[in-house]
Design an enzyme around this catalytic site. Structure first.
Site, PDB file in Angstrom:
ATOM      1  N   GLY A   1       6.086   4.276   4.989  1.00  0.00           N
ATOM      2  CA  GLY A   1       6.274   5.443   5.833  1.00  0.00           C
ATOM      3  C   GLY A   1       7.546   5.332   6.623  1.00  0.00           C
ATOM      4  N   GLY A   2       7.668   6.151   7.658  1.00  0.00           N
ATOM      5  CA  GLY A   2       8.864   6.138   8.472  1.00  0.00           C
ATOM      6  C   GLY A   2       9.076   4.837   9.201  1.00  0.00           C
ATOM      7  CG  PHE A   3       6.652   1.344  11.703  1.00  0.00           C
ATOM      8  CD1 PHE A   3       6.741   1.558  13.064  1.00  0.00           C
ATOM      9  CD2 PHE A   3       6.527   0.052  11.241  1.00  0.00           C
ATOM     10  CE1 PHE A   3       6.692   0.499  13.950  1.00  0.00           C
ATOM     11  CE2 PHE A   3       6.484  -1.019  12.118  1.00  0.00           C
ATOM     12  CZ  PHE A   3       6.573  -0.796  13.479  1.00  0.00           C
ATOM     13  N   GLY A   4       8.072   1.765   8.067  1.00  0.00           N
ATOM     14  CA  GLY A   4       8.413   0.729   7.118  1.00  0.00           C
ATOM     15  C   GLY A   4       7.277   0.530   6.131  1.00  0.00           C
TER      16      GLY A   4
ATOM     17  CG  LEU B   1      -1.955  -1.125   1.302  1.00  0.00           C
ATOM     18  CD1 LEU B   1      -2.668  -1.079   2.646  1.00  0.00           C
ATOM     19  CD2 LEU B   1      -2.951  -1.023   0.166  1.00  0.00           C
ATOM     20  N   GLY B   2       2.044   1.180   0.524  1.00  0.00           N
ATOM     21  CA  GLY B   2       2.888   2.359   0.627  1.00  0.00           C
ATOM     22  C   GLY B   2       3.980   2.124   1.646  1.00  0.00           C
TER      23      GLY B   2
ATOM     24  CB  VAL C   1       1.649  -0.113   5.043  1.00  0.00           C
ATOM     25  CG1 VAL C   1       0.278  -0.564   5.526  1.00  0.00           C
ATOM     26  CG2 VAL C   1       2.320   0.769   6.089  1.00  0.00           C
TER      27      VAL C   1
ATOM     28  CE  LYS D   1       3.306   1.955  11.208  1.00  0.00           C
ATOM     29  NZ  LYS D   1       2.608   2.905  12.089  1.00  0.00           N
TER      30      LYS D   1
ATOM     31  CG  ASP E   1       4.397  12.566  13.242  1.00  0.00           C
ATOM     32  OD1 ASP E   1       4.560  13.705  12.756  1.00  0.00           O
ATOM     33  OD2 ASP E   1       4.798  11.531  12.691  1.00  0.00           O
TER      34      ASP E   1
END
Length: 843
Positions: free
Chosen positions: A534-537, A531-532, A539, A553, A650
């Protein structure tokens, strides 16, 4: 060095002459002179009847420039200049002339006036100000006093003096009307007004919120109106109607020479009263005579009770908006819910209805249906999340979907009262009825069953729990993963522990999935399911064995976030349950694999639509307002109603996910922090977050609090209204969206901020109100910002007056951002393109 008598005399004479040069001369104010708060300067009228100067009211320290009858002890104020923008500094505040010839009210070294005559093309070197004998404060030509450039009679506040105008300026389309004070100590504009009917009917009207007329004088009749507005045979008030191509207005005069004119004022209770000589206590004219006729006197959800000392109260489940306001009998802001409506049936609980008997029903019902059964009417309201109350009588079912206005207990005027059913939150306790033993059995039996099941689960799953340390768990072997918050809750460098939990007790249970089952659910983490990132990793989209769509995630090995953020998000979000927070379904921890499993949000994140020129058109005004309200409700839950007080830290559009019905859900709690209920703020040496959404005190000093989230929410709100990023104004006149919004607000052009890609909203007033709230949220000082409780209240109570936002301050320079050398601008932040790792200024 000694000073002889002659030198001392010359020094004193020089000081007196110097003071004379810069203070007010006689009854006029000229260029180079000023009217100072500090020296209590006053400007008398030419007949010594009126006086212009500064005043305060009650315990307030707010300073206003006004006019009153000279010598009257209570300083009967007849006009206020800066009623919307009070002064606060008694040392530097002054009234003076600007270089263009206008009168300006200034404070400190600010160049932006708190009030101004605001005229163009003045002969700047030949103007002077004077207070005339009728109480009219004028800006006129110094050499020709008959040439008036500006006069206070064209700008009445709450009092109608002889010669002042009530009407409409047709050229500028400006309405000249009396507007009530907020209360006896606050001259800011209230909700009641008195003036010429703007709909073309030549009559005087009393109006609530410029939307509901509750008294009128009747169509213009000189003799009748004079009779209504004249109370004594001693004097004769002659009312005149003037109408031409430029303006239409009422004015009046007296035929007899009276020392103090009986003035007509609109009170904060919405009545017109005539006040005469100081010794006369009772007003001779009161319109309308009864407070019960004044529309919405008690504000939203307030109930009028015909008690002269305290005419308003709140129903069960509500409380007054402000203790200070109710002390002053100011109910314009109405009542607030103690607990927000849940709408959904959660944990076997749902909203319920309180019966309020023998009341005059509010008139603002939004739906009328011919449902014959009361139960059907109740269900119709319960199934509508916007419904706040219903009533059922012989005519059928009435439903209210907004704040209740003008709710009154049945009066002694022969009008029969009816029953209304007010919707209350499941959290609001109901009165218990029936046999106490039955209640105990009903409550205790399920608890005993749950305890028994829990004990059995501990016995039979103890062997399986040892697998959590690294053994592979099969996809069917679903365990309860117990987090001990005392050891796993993430704290800042201050090493302060989570004081909102019980030490040593396990209070979070979260399903633990095997890596094998998660991999199978995502088709082995295929790119087609991605799906995309982010900063976490990354998804991924997946599907559970039961067919439920999920979002997976995964903590990436190259992620700037780590185990701390993973544990923090898992621990925090497992505790939270709210319709506007994304729901965590479980997690996976095997070796170096760290994965969170969420409910799937089919409509992605808010930024996916908001900043795309094509997709933003899918967010119409109704959807945008719905999203703003949902985010506010979710933040309010985090700050006030969850088991722990949580600061998100955030908030941004990419962290707002949208479900299939475009309901917003707050996500990404990796940066969140828990603070105690009594803790106002905390500080950190690691500033984390996203550039453009962080509050000034957090950026510069590392201080964060619930007001930090409020600042981020304000930025997000203004982005939703404008469809623009806060940091997207680099090549324009304004550096930020916030400064652009402030400049438009200051120039009374707020509607220009609206996203032009989606047309005009059905109610432009709602958008202006949202912009006002957004600017209140992004004020420089956290003490000036509202809480999320205030924000939700201001958005839900659309008729309550809003505070005026102060000028904003922005932290844009590298020096400002790095003003505190002890702060480490975090290395493990989100890696989104707008999220910072090390903060740097633009080159």
């Amino acid at each position: 060095m000694a000073i002889d008598t002659n030198e001392a005399f010359l020094l004193i004479l020089g000081l007196l002459l110097l003071r004379e040069c810069f203070s007010v001369a006689d009854d006029t104010l000229s260029m180079g002179e000023s009217l100072s708060v500090y020296t209590s300067d006053r400007l008398p009228s030419d007949n010594d009847k009126f006086e212009l100067g500064y005043f305060k009211r009650g315990n307030s320290s707010n300073i206003y420039l006004g006019i009153w009858y000279k010598g009257i002890e209570d300083r009967r104020i007849v006009w206020v200049a800066n009623r919307e923008n009070y002064l606060s500094d008694p040392y530097t505040s002054r009234l003076e002339f600007s270089t263009d010839g206008n009168l300006v009210l200034l404070q400190d070294s600010s160049k932006i006036p708190f009030w101004s005559t605001n005229l163009r093309h003045l002969p700047s070197n030949s103007t002077e100000a004077a207070l005339l004998g009728d109480g009219n404060f004028v800006l006129r030509d110094r050499s020709n006093h008959s040439t008036i450039f500006w006069e206070s009679f064209d700008h009445p506040t709450d009092t109608w003096l002889p010669g002042a105008k009530l009407g409409i300026d047709k050229v500028g389309n400006v309405q000249k009307q009396l507007i009530s004070w907020r209360n006896s100590e606050d001259p800011s504009p209230g909700v009641f007004s008195f003036g010429l009917d703007p709909n073309g009917v030549i009559q005087l009207i009393l109006e609530w919120n410029n939307s509901h007329v509750y008294w009128s004088s009747g169509v213009w009749d000189s003799e009748e109106l004079t009779r209504v507005l004249t109370s004594s045979a001693i004097y004769n008030r002659t009312i005149v109607l003037v109408s031409n191509e430029n303006e239409t207005y009422f004015t009046y005069s007296f035929t007899s020479n009276i020392l103090i004119y009986p003035q007509l004022s609109i009170t904060s209770f919405g009545q017109i009263k005539e006040i005469g000589e100081p010794l006369v206590i009772e007003p001779s004219i009161v319109l309308p005579r009864s407070l019960s006729t004044v529309y919405a006197l008690c504000g939203a959800f307030g109930i009028y009770n015909n008690n002269s000392s305290n005419p308003c109260d709140c129903p069960k489940g509500f409380e007054p908006f402000s203790d200070t306001e109710t002390r002053l009998n100011d109910w314009s802001s109405g009542c607030l819910r103690k607990h927000p409506l849940q709408c959904e049936n959660r944990n076997g609980q749902k909203d319920w209805f309180l019966k309020i008997s023998n009341v005059i029903l509010p008139v603002n019902s939004k739906a009328y249906t011919p449902l014959s059964a009361k139960r059907s009417c109740e269900l119709a309201c319960m199934n509508n999340c916007s419904c706040t109350a219903y009533a059922h009588n012989s005519n059928g079912c009435m439903i209210w979907d907004r704040a209740l206005l003008n709710l009154q207990r049945s009066l002694d005027n022969g009008e029969a009262g009816q029953d209304i059913y007010l919707r209350l939150s499941a959290e609001e306790p109901q009165n218990s009825k029936g046999n106490k033993w039955e209640v105990w059995v009903i409550v205790a039996l399920p608890v005993l069953v749950m305890v028994l099941i829990f004990c059995l689960s501990v016995v039979f799953s103890s062997k399986g729990k040892h697998k959590c340390k690294g053994d592979v768990v099969s996809s069917n072997d679903l365990l309860l993963f117990d987090f001990n918050t005392e050891h796993h809750a993430i704290n800042d460098e201050t090493n302060t522990r989570d004081n909102a939990t019980k030490s040593g007790k396990k209070d979070v249970e979260l399903p633990l999935f095997s890596y094998e089952s998660v991999s199978a659910a995502t088709n082995n983490f295929s790119n087609a399911n991605k799906l995309g990132e982010g900063g976490f990793g990354p998804v991924y989209k997946g599907k559970s064995l039961k067919g439920q769509e999920i979002a997976v995630k995964m903590l990436s090995n190259r992620s700037t976030q780590g185990l701390d953020e993973f544990m923090n998000e898992t621990t925090l979000i497992a505790k939270l349950q709210h319709r506007h927070l994304v729901r965590l379904l479980g997690c996976c921890m095997e070796g170096d694999k760290k994965i969170l499993i969420y409910e799937y949000m089919p409509n992605k994140s808010l930024d996916f639509y908001l900043f795309d020129p094509t997709k933003k058109k899918m967010l119409d005004w109704g959807t945008r307002i719905h999203i703003i309200n949902g985010i506010a409700q979710g933040l309010l839950y985090l700050h006030q109603y969850s088991r722990l007080r949580i600061i998100h830290r955030d908030m941004k559009p990419s962290n707002i996910l949208l479900d299939g019905e475009m309901n917003p859900k707050i996500s990404d709690f990796g940066m969140a922090r828990i603070v105690g209920d009594n803790k106002a703020q905390a500080n950190t040496n690691r500033v984390v977050g996203t550039h453009g959404y962080m509050s000034p005190e957090y950026v510069m000093e590392g201080l964060y609090s619930i007001k930090s989230d409020v600042f981020s929410f304000g930025v997000l709100l203004l982005e939703v209204v404008s469809g623009e990023k806060n940091t997207g104004f680099y090549n324009r006149e304004s550096l930020h969206l916030l400064s652009h919004a402030w400049e438009l607000w200051r120039d009374e052009r707020s509607l220009e901020l609206m996203d032009s890609m989606i047309g005009r909203p059905s109610s432009e007033c709602t958008i202006v109100r949202l912009i006002n709230i957004g600017l209140l949220c992004v004020q420089a000082s956290p003490f000036d910002r509202p809480t999320m409780f205030d924000v939700v209240s201001m958005m839900s109570n659309e008729h309550a007056p809003l505070p005026i936002p102060k000028q904003l301050a922005f932290t844009t320079s590298q020096n400002a951002m790095h003003s505190n050398p002890k702060i480490n601008y975090a290395e493990n932040c989100s890696i989104n393109s707008v999220t910072i790792s090390v903060m740097e200024a633009r080159s």
